[in-house]
Scaffold this motif. Structure first.
Motif, PDB file in Angstrom:
ATOM      1  N   THR A  91       0.845  -1.191   0.000  1.00  0.00           N
ATOM      2  CA  THR A  91       0.000   0.000   0.000  1.00  0.00           C
ATOM      3  C   THR A  91       0.885   1.248   0.000  1.00  0.00           C
ATOM      4  O   THR A  91       2.109   1.175   0.186  1.00  0.00           O
ATOM      5  CB  THR A  91      -0.903   0.043   1.236  1.00  0.00           C
ATOM      6  OG1 THR A  91      -0.064   0.170   2.403  1.00  0.00           O
ATOM      7  CG2 THR A  91      -1.742  -1.212   1.348  1.00  0.00           C
ATOM      8  N   LEU A  92       0.254   2.392  -0.164  1.00  0.00           N
ATOM      9  CA  LEU A  92       0.984   3.663  -0.093  1.00  0.00           C
ATOM     10  C   LEU A  92       1.688   3.795   1.252  1.00  0.00           C
ATOM     11  O   LEU A  92       2.884   4.124   1.312  1.00  0.00           O
ATOM     12  CB  LEU A  92       0.011   4.826  -0.307  1.00  0.00           C
ATOM     13  CG  LEU A  92       0.488   6.243   0.016  1.00  0.00           C
ATOM     14  CD1 LEU A  92       1.800   6.575  -0.664  1.00  0.00           C
ATOM     15  CD2 LEU A  92      -0.577   7.255  -0.383  1.00  0.00           C
ATOM     16  N   HIS A  95       4.728   1.666   1.450  1.00  0.00           N
ATOM     17  CA  HIS A  95       5.874   2.241   0.724  1.00  0.00           C
ATOM     18  C   HIS A  95       6.610   3.247   1.598  1.00  0.00           C
ATOM     19  O   HIS A  95       7.849   3.309   1.588  1.00  0.00           O
ATOM     20  CB  HIS A  95       5.396   2.917  -0.573  1.00  0.00           C
ATOM     21  CG  HIS A  95       5.215   1.968  -1.713  1.00  0.00           C
ATOM     22  ND1 HIS A  95       4.025   1.310  -1.960  1.00  0.00           N
ATOM     23  CD2 HIS A  95       6.077   1.546  -2.685  1.00  0.00           C
ATOM     24  CE1 HIS A  95       4.173   0.532  -3.034  1.00  0.00           C
ATOM     25  NE2 HIS A  95       5.403   0.664  -3.489  1.00  0.00           N
ATOM     26  N   LEU A 123      -3.021  13.081  -1.076  1.00  0.00           N
ATOM     27  CA  LEU A 123      -3.091  11.617  -0.995  1.00  0.00           C
ATOM     28  C   LEU A 123      -3.323  11.154   0.442  1.00  0.00           C
ATOM     29  O   LEU A 123      -3.140   9.976   0.754  1.00  0.00           O
ATOM     30  CB  LEU A 123      -1.797  10.989  -1.526  1.00  0.00           C
ATOM     31  CG  LEU A 123      -1.507  11.145  -3.025  1.00  0.00           C
ATOM     32  CD1 LEU A 123      -0.166  10.503  -3.372  1.00  0.00           C
ATOM     33  CD2 LEU A 123      -2.612  10.541  -3.872  1.00  0.00           C
ATOM     34  N   PRO A 131      -0.974   0.457  -5.511  1.00  0.00           N
ATOM     35  CA  PRO A 131      -0.619   1.193  -6.729  1.00  0.00           C
ATOM     36  C   PRO A 131      -1.461   0.845  -7.955  1.00  0.00           C
ATOM     37  O   PRO A 131      -1.578   1.659  -8.875  1.00  0.00           O
ATOM     38  CB  PRO A 131       0.849   0.812  -6.948  1.00  0.00           C
ATOM     39  CG  PRO A 131       1.360   0.488  -5.591  1.00  0.00           C
ATOM     40  CD  PRO A 131       0.203  -0.165  -4.879  1.00  0.00           C
ATOM     41  N   PHE A 134      -3.848   3.485  -8.718  1.00  0.00           N
ATOM     42  CA  PHE A 134      -3.327   4.845  -8.871  1.00  0.00           C
ATOM     43  C   PHE A 134      -3.125   5.193 -10.344  1.00  0.00           C
ATOM     44  O   PHE A 134      -2.711   4.353 -11.140  1.00  0.00           O
ATOM     45  CB  PHE A 134      -1.975   5.005  -8.157  1.00  0.00           C
ATOM     46  CG  PHE A 134      -2.056   4.953  -6.654  1.00  0.00           C
ATOM     47  CD1 PHE A 134      -3.272   5.024  -5.992  1.00  0.00           C
ATOM     48  CD2 PHE A 134      -0.907   4.842  -5.904  1.00  0.00           C
ATOM     49  CE1 PHE A 134      -3.341   4.981  -4.615  1.00  0.00           C
ATOM     50  CE2 PHE A 134      -0.956   4.799  -4.520  1.00  0.00           C
ATOM     51  CZ  PHE A 134      -2.177   4.869  -3.872  1.00  0.00           C
ATOM     52  N   LYS A 139       1.053   7.847  -8.827  1.00  0.00           N
ATOM     53  CA  LYS A 139       2.264   7.047  -8.581  1.00  0.00           C
ATOM     54  C   LYS A 139       3.491   7.947  -8.482  1.00  0.00           C
ATOM     55  O   LYS A 139       4.367   7.727  -7.640  1.00  0.00           O
ATOM     56  CB  LYS A 139       2.448   6.023  -9.703  1.00  0.00           C
ATOM     57  CG  LYS A 139       1.406   4.914  -9.704  1.00  0.00           C
ATOM     58  CD  LYS A 139       1.618   3.959 -10.882  1.00  0.00           C
ATOM     59  CE  LYS A 139       0.556   2.859 -10.906  1.00  0.00           C
ATOM     60  NZ  LYS A 139       0.729   1.947 -12.055  1.00  0.00           N
ATOM     61  N   VAL A 142       3.635   9.467  -5.116  1.00  0.00           N
ATOM     62  CA  VAL A 142       4.137   8.533  -4.101  1.00  0.00           C
ATOM     63  C   VAL A 142       5.666   8.527  -4.104  1.00  0.00           C
ATOM     64  O   VAL A 142       6.312   8.558  -3.045  1.00  0.00           O
ATOM     65  CB  VAL A 142       3.596   7.110  -4.338  1.00  0.00           C
ATOM     66  CG1 VAL A 142       4.216   6.129  -3.341  1.00  0.00           C
ATOM     67  CG2 VAL A 142       2.083   7.085  -4.224  1.00  0.00           C
TER      68      VAL A 142
END
Length: 250
Positions: A91-92, A95, A123, A131, A134, A139, A142
Motif C-alpha cells: 500500500t501507499l 511504501h 493523498l 498502486p 493509482f 504514482k 508517491v
C-alpha cells in the motif's frame, strides 16, 4: 561540494556513451541537467547513482566515492525516476514504511513529514490503497513523497513534471525551493526549459554525450554573446537549432 564529477567517461559497455564530463553542485543549489534524447543525461544519472561503473573519471558525493563507503554515499541521495517504480503488493503507507526502514530514519519524525507531504499532494486519504488503483500522476506523487521524507543532501529528479497535474507541479516546485532554502541540493533533468530557467541556479547542458557548457544563465548569455536571451534561445543556439521540446529524456 555536495556532488563533484571529474572527467567522467562511461556507458553500458566498453563503448563510451558519455565523454569527459565534469561539473559540480554546491549545497543549496538547484542545477538543471539539459539535453535532447541521447545526449547522455540518463547515463550520467545512472553513474551518479552507482548503477554504472565509470570507465574513467570520478564521482564524489560529500567528498566520498561510492567504492569508499557505499552505504554513506547512497544515504546522501534520493532518486525520483521519470517512470514511477512501485511495488504492487504494498500500500501507499507501506511504501512510506519501507522508505523509513531503508534509510534508517527516526520513525516518528519521518511519519510527521510524510503526513504533511500526503496532504500537500492530496493523498492523505489514500494510505491503504495499492498502486494498481493509482494513476501515473498519483504514482509519481508517491515517489516524490518517499524521496522528500528522506531529506537527503542531494535529490536527483528525472523529468519531475511529467504526469503531474498543475497543482502537483506547483507543490513540487514549492518543495524544491524549500529544500534549497534548507541547504539541500537538487539535480533536475528536464525538457521544460521555461520552468528550469525560473528555478535553477545553474545549468549543465549535454549534447551527444559531451558537456557543451555549464554555468548560470548570465554566464551562458555572456559566453554566447546573447544578453537577455532565454534558456530556450541559448539552448537552440548551442545545439544548432535542434528542437528542445521533446518529452522523453535520454
Amino acid at each position: 561540494m555536495v556532488l563533484n564529477i571529474e572527467k567522467l567517461t562511461g556507458g553500458y559497455s566498453k563503448t563510451a556513451v558519455i565523454h569527459d564530463i565534469s561539473f559540480n553542485i554546491k549545497a543549496g543549489e538547484i542545477v538543471g541537467l539539459i539535453g535532447l534524447n541521447g545526449a547522455g543525461k540518463s547515463t550520467t544519472i545512472k553513474h551518479i547513482l552507482g548503477l554504472l561503473n565509470p570507465q574513467a573519471g570520478r564521482i564524489e558525493v560529500n567528498g566520498i566515492e561510492i567504492g569508499e563507503d557505499t552505504e554513506e554515499y547512497r544515504r546522501a541521495l534520493a532518486y525520483i525516476p521519470e517512470s514511477p517504480i512501485l511495488y504492487e503488493e504494498l500500500t501507499l503507507n507501506e511504501h512510506i514504511d519501507m522508505t523509513i526502514m531503508a534509510y534508517g530514519l527516526e520513525e516518528g519524525m519521518a511519519w510527521e513529514r510524510a503526513e504533511q507531504l500526503l496532504k500537500v499532494f492530496r493523498l492523505d486519504e489514500k494510505g491503504e490503497m495499492f498502486p494498481t488503483h493509482f494513476s501515473k500522476g498519483m504514482k509519481q506523487k508517491v515517489m516524490l513523497i518517499c524521496a522528500f521524507i528522506v531529506e537527503p543532501d542531494l535529490y536527483i529528479i528525472d523529468e519531475p513534471f511529467l504526469g503531474l497535474d498543475p497543482l502537483g507541479i506547483e507543490s513540487l516546485i514549492e518543495l524544491m525551493v524549500s529544500e534549497r532554502t534548507e541547504g539541500r541540493s537538487i539535480l533536475m533533468s528536464t525538457h521544460i526549459l521555461s520552468t528550469a530557467e525560473r528555478y535553477c541556479d545553474r545549468y549543465v547542458i549535454l549534447d551527444d554525450g559531451r558537456l557543451l557548457v555549464s554555468g548560470t544563465i548570465d554566464e551562458l548569455r555572456d559566453g554566447l554573446g546573447m544578453p537577455g536571451a532565454s534558456l530556450d534561445e541559448l539552448y537552440l543556439s548551442l545545439t544548432g537549432g535542434a528542437g528542445s521540446n521533446e518529452s522523453t529524456p535520454s
